[in-house]
Design an enzyme around this catalytic site. Structure first.
Site, PDB file in Angstrom:
ATOM      1  N   CYS A 119      -7.977  -1.032   2.004  1.00 45.43           N
ATOM      2  CA  CYS A 119      -7.813   0.413   1.824  1.00 45.43           C
ATOM      3  C   CYS A 119      -6.549   0.701   1.012  1.00 45.43           C
ATOM      4  CB  CYS A 119      -7.751   1.090   3.193  1.00 45.43           C
ATOM      5  SG  CYS A 119      -7.707   2.875   3.132  1.00 45.43           S
ATOM      6  N   CYS A 120      -5.435   0.035   1.347  1.00 42.38           N
ATOM      7  CA  CYS A 120      -4.193   0.227   0.596  1.00 42.38           C
ATOM      8  C   CYS A 120      -4.359  -0.230  -0.846  1.00 42.38           C
ATOM      9  CB  CYS A 120      -3.037  -0.541   1.243  1.00 42.38           C
ATOM     10  SG  CYS A 120      -2.234   0.314   2.602  1.00 42.38           S
ATOM     11  N   CYS A 176       0.201   7.735   5.190  1.00 43.62           N
ATOM     12  CA  CYS A 176      -1.097   8.390   5.406  1.00 43.62           C
ATOM     13  C   CYS A 176      -1.273   8.729   6.887  1.00 43.62           C
ATOM     14  CB  CYS A 176      -2.226   7.465   4.980  1.00 43.62           C
ATOM     15  SG  CYS A 176      -2.180   6.995   3.251  1.00 43.62           S
ATOM     16  N   CYS A 202      -2.489   6.038   9.464  1.00 43.08           N
ATOM     17  CA  CYS A 202      -1.644   4.843   9.620  1.00 43.08           C
ATOM     18  C   CYS A 202      -0.193   5.192   9.938  1.00 43.08           C
ATOM     19  CB  CYS A 202      -1.714   3.994   8.355  1.00 43.08           C
ATOM     20  SG  CYS A 202      -3.383   3.458   7.974  1.00 43.08           S
ATOM     21  N   CYS A 205       2.543  -1.650   2.766  1.00 45.26           N
ATOM     22  CA  CYS A 205       1.258  -1.305   2.152  1.00 45.26           C
ATOM     23  C   CYS A 205       0.882  -2.306   1.074  1.00 45.26           C
ATOM     24  CB  CYS A 205       1.307   0.095   1.575  1.00 45.26           C
ATOM     25  SG  CYS A 205       2.565   0.316   0.312  1.00 45.26           S
TER      26      CYS A 205
HETATM   27 FE1  SF4 Z   1      -5.481   3.460   3.706  1.00 44.00          FE
HETATM   28 FE2  SF4 Z   1      -3.715   3.511   5.711  1.00 44.00          FE
HETATM   29 FE3  SF4 Z   1      -3.134   2.281   3.393  1.00 44.00          FE
HETATM   30 FE4  SF4 Z   1      -3.295   4.949   3.538  1.00 44.00          FE
HETATM   31  S1  SF4 Z   1      -1.774   3.612   4.553  1.00 44.00           S
HETATM   32  S2  SF4 Z   1      -4.127   3.679   1.929  1.00 44.00           S
HETATM   33  S3  SF4 Z   1      -5.006   5.209   4.998  1.00 44.00           S
HETATM   34  S4  SF4 Z   1      -4.702   1.702   4.919  1.00 44.00           S
END
Ligand code: SF4
Length: 241
Positions: free
Chosen positions: A127-128, A210, A213, A236
């Site tokens: 996701c990151c 985010c 998280c 991240c």
């Molecule tokens: Fe995704 Fe969490 Fe990374 Fe944001 S901090 S990009 S929601 S994994």
């Protein structure tokens, strides 16, 4: 302090980090580094700004050196409304700054379709990568250097950060003017200069990313303990090779 342009390919840590500003005067030290970085890299220097507490300090210091500096915010579409509101306040206070809201190629809906819903719960690294790292790769494509607000005391993984770092992740030079700043230095500067900041910091969120998280931290707890609290993940990926 060398003033010539140094690139990723020609980076020599021994040459570029021999100049160490007085640790007892972190403000002056940071200003010297910022001045040198803009003299060296000019418009090729990008500040990847998270709008956390350190960002408020850097924005203020940078605006004194380069009022039209280029800032990039990695807008994952998952930030707190308080963060977006803060960005609006910064735009009002520093109207000359160029603030780009860099978004991922995939919308949240497209990410869900391709990788399943709530990817951050199952694979936060992926996701990151989609929502932060790839967008920054695109921004830094062609940029010689970028600025980050890392401080050495934030975590063991940041303890050896230099002012000028060879960044193998993004094939550029990462400039970190605040390495000697303490938590108190940051907040003393914010308060004494009446800078805007994210109100979530007053609600036990020392580090804000985010929504899915980021959790509040107990008083006196580790500054980054609220980030990816259910995973071993602590970064991240922007600051790891
Ligand atoms: Fe995704 Fe969490 Fe990374 Fe944001 S901090 S990009 S929601 S994994």
């Amino acid at each position: 302090m060398p003033k010539q342009l140094i690139t990723y390919e020609h980076y020599q840590e021994s040459e570029w980090n021999t100049f160490l500003p007085d640790e007892a005067d972190p403000v002056k030290g940071a200003q010297d580094i910022i001045q040198t970085a803009y003299e060296s890299y000019g418009d090729s220097l990008v500040y990847a700004c998270s709008f956390g507490a350190e960002s408020m300090v850097l924005i203020d210091l940078i605006s004194k050196v380069k009022p039209n500096a280029k800032l990039v915010f990695l807008d994952t579409d998952l930030h707190f409304q308080e963060t977006y509101d803060l960005i609006d306040r910064v735009k009002e206070k520093y109207p000359s700054l160029q603030i780009e809201m860099k978004r991922p190629e995939l919308t949240l809906e497209e990410q869900s379709e391709q990788h399943g819903s709530a990817l951050w719960r199952r694979n936060p690294d992926q996701c990151c990568y989609i929502r932060k790292i790839k967008p920054l790769e695109d921004v830094l494509n062609g940029a010689t250097a970028w600025i980050s607000g890392l401080r050495r005391e934030q975590s063991p993984s940041r303890a050896n950060t230099q002012f000028f770092n060879k960044d193998n992740r993004f094939k550029s030079v990462k400039v970190c003017p605040l390495i000697y700043w303490t938590h108190d230095d940051v907040w003393n500067y914010i308060k004494s200069n009446d800078l805007p900041y994210n109100p979530l910091h007053d609600q036990n969120y020392p580090s804000i990313g985010c929504i899915p998280c980021t959790n509040p931290v107990e008083q006196g707890g580790d500054e980054r303990a609220g980030r990816w609290a259910n995973f071993k993940k602590t970064e991240c990926g922007l600051h790891t090779t």
